[in-house]
Scaffold this active site. Structure first.
Site, PDB file in Angstrom:
ATOM      1  N   ARG A 266       0.852  -1.183   0.000  1.00 29.83           N
ATOM      2  CA  ARG A 266       0.000   0.000   0.000  1.00 29.83           C
ATOM      3  C   ARG A 266       0.892   1.240   0.000  1.00 29.83           C
ATOM      4  O   ARG A 266       1.988   1.223   0.561  1.00 29.83           O
ATOM      5  CB  ARG A 266      -0.880   0.038   1.262  1.00 29.83           C
ATOM      6  CG  ARG A 266      -2.046  -0.931   1.240  1.00 29.83           C
ATOM      7  CD  ARG A 266      -3.132  -0.502   0.246  1.00 29.83           C
ATOM      8  NE  ARG A 266      -4.263  -1.411   0.268  1.00 29.83           N
ATOM      9  CZ  ARG A 266      -4.453  -2.426  -0.583  1.00 29.83           C
ATOM     10  NH1 ARG A 266      -3.579  -2.657  -1.548  1.00 29.83           N
ATOM     11  NH2 ARG A 266      -5.520  -3.188  -0.474  1.00 29.83           N
TER      12      ARG A 266
ATOM     13  N   HIS B 102      -1.512   0.813  -9.831  1.00 24.91           N
ATOM     14  CA  HIS B 102      -2.121  -0.239  -8.992  1.00 24.91           C
ATOM     15  C   HIS B 102      -2.581  -1.392  -9.901  1.00 24.91           C
ATOM     16  O   HIS B 102      -3.754  -1.775  -9.920  1.00 24.91           O
ATOM     17  CB  HIS B 102      -3.288   0.305  -8.165  1.00 24.91           C
ATOM     18  CG  HIS B 102      -3.600  -0.538  -6.960  1.00 24.91           C
ATOM     19  ND1 HIS B 102      -3.952  -0.011  -5.741  1.00 24.91           N
ATOM     20  CD2 HIS B 102      -3.609  -1.882  -6.787  1.00 24.91           C
ATOM     21  CE1 HIS B 102      -4.161  -0.994  -4.871  1.00 24.91           C
ATOM     22  NE2 HIS B 102      -3.965  -2.142  -5.480  1.00 24.91           N
TER      23      HIS B 102
HETATM   24  C1  GLV Z   1      -5.282  -4.987  -3.990  1.00 27.57           C
HETATM   25  O1  GLV Z   1      -4.706  -3.990  -3.728  1.00 27.57           O
HETATM   26  C2  GLV Z   1      -5.744  -5.924  -3.012  1.00 27.57           C
HETATM   27  O2  GLV Z   1      -5.670  -5.635  -1.814  1.00 27.57           O
HETATM   28  O3  GLV Z   1      -6.212  -7.013  -3.404  1.00 27.57           O
END
Ligand code: GLV
Length: 309
Positions: free
Chosen positions: A224, A272
């Site tokens: 994260r 992401h």
């Molecule tokens: C993606 O960021 C997840 O947590 O699956």
């Protein structure tokens, strides 16, 4: 009985089709069209708006469309008694480990240097060092971290992992707890973060951590954004201590256009994208969990709220 779907990143149509087949009597609604709040029994969510989940008095479970549940647990109005379920496995470790391996290879094979030389039409080779001289450290050794560590190790890199709780993984040197964090960082030429975000891991990759890493080391973040202290990372790279970073997750997503990471020559940004939640892979767990709850059995992937994962 209603299942309420709420996600900006997943396809409602694909999930509607999954539920139409598995639970034809369940009404599938898409936030903010909730119907009568007392009929909502299940919420299938990714980054739901804060407060949203507190509106449904008969909610039985919050099924999160991802492995990391920080955005749900951060909600101050999250109903205390409703179980939060995260995706376990569900097709995520494969692509996560591919991303990690791609990043490690990218750095070991000097791809950032070649990319910038190409812009100048400069023909100049970098010295090659074998994978065996590129120790890689994986932060987080859960289901995803374990697969990442094994895949990178299988490509010939000496891999160590770091975890809070004791773990054993064949062929992987395991470091544990705060006491061993410095030693773990100190032996790692590339550090790959796949930790869950919790109060104790927030800003874990800060100036202090970077100072433990050897000169010329790289950071790969697929956990994260809040794990990394952004300014400390840029400062460590600009000071020449770290050689660069590959980042897939950010404090604010989408990463704001003015953020320094976008234009930093030694930082690679991806949106992401390390591991998409693939409906076909996640649906099995989601359906099985609802079936188990209807039979009064414990579902899979129950989040321990105190631990945060
Ligand atoms: C993606 O960021 C997840 O947590 O699956």
């Amino acid at each position: 009985m209603t299942l309420l779907f709420c996600s900006d990143s997943d396809s409602p149509d694909a999930w509607r089709a999954v539920f139409a087949e598995a639970f034809p009597r369940m009404s599938f609604r898409i936030w903010p069209d909730c119907g009568p709040p007392e009929e909502v029994r299940f919420a299938l969510v990714w980054r739901p708006p804060p407060g949203m989940l507190s509106r449904f008095p008969n909610l039985e479970a919050i099924l999160v469309l991802g492995a990391g549940v920080d955005s749900v647990l951060d909600d101050p109005m999250l109903p205390a008694a409703v179980p939060v379920l995260r995706l376990v496995e569900a097709g995520l470790p494969g692509p996560m480990s591919e991303y990690a391996l791609a990043a490690v290879l990218h750095f070991q094979r000097s791809m950032p240097a070649y990319a910038s030389r190409q812009r100048e039409a400069r023909w100049l080779r970098e010295p090659w060092q074998p994978a065996s001289q590129w120790p890689v450290g994986v932060m987080g050794l859960g289901v995803i971290g374990g697969v990442v560590a094994r895949r990178v190790a299988a490509a010939g890199y000496p891999v160590a992992g770091w975890a809070r709780s004791p773990k054993e993984l064949r062929g992987i040197e395991v470091f544990r707890g705060d006491d061993q964090f410095g030693d773990f960082l100190g032996r790692s030429r590339v550090v790959v973060n796949v930790l869950p975000l919790t109060p104790s891991t927030r800003n874990i990759l800060d100036a202090g951590a970077f100072a433990h890493m050897p000169r010329g080391a790289y950071v790969v973040n697929i956990g994260r954004g809040e794990h990394v202290a952004d300014d400390d990372l840029v400062a460590a790279i600009d000071a020449g201590h770290l050689a660069g970073a590959m980042l897939d997750v950010f404090r604010q997503e989408p990463l704001p256009p003015a953020h320094a990471f976008w234009r930093h020559p030694k930082i690679t940004v991806t949106p992401h994208a390390a591991a998409p939640t693939v409906v076909a892979d996640a649906a099995g767990q989601v359906i099985e969990n609802i079936r188990r709850m209807e039979r009064g059995e414990a579902p899979m992937g129950i989040v321990d709220r105190a631990k945060g994962y």
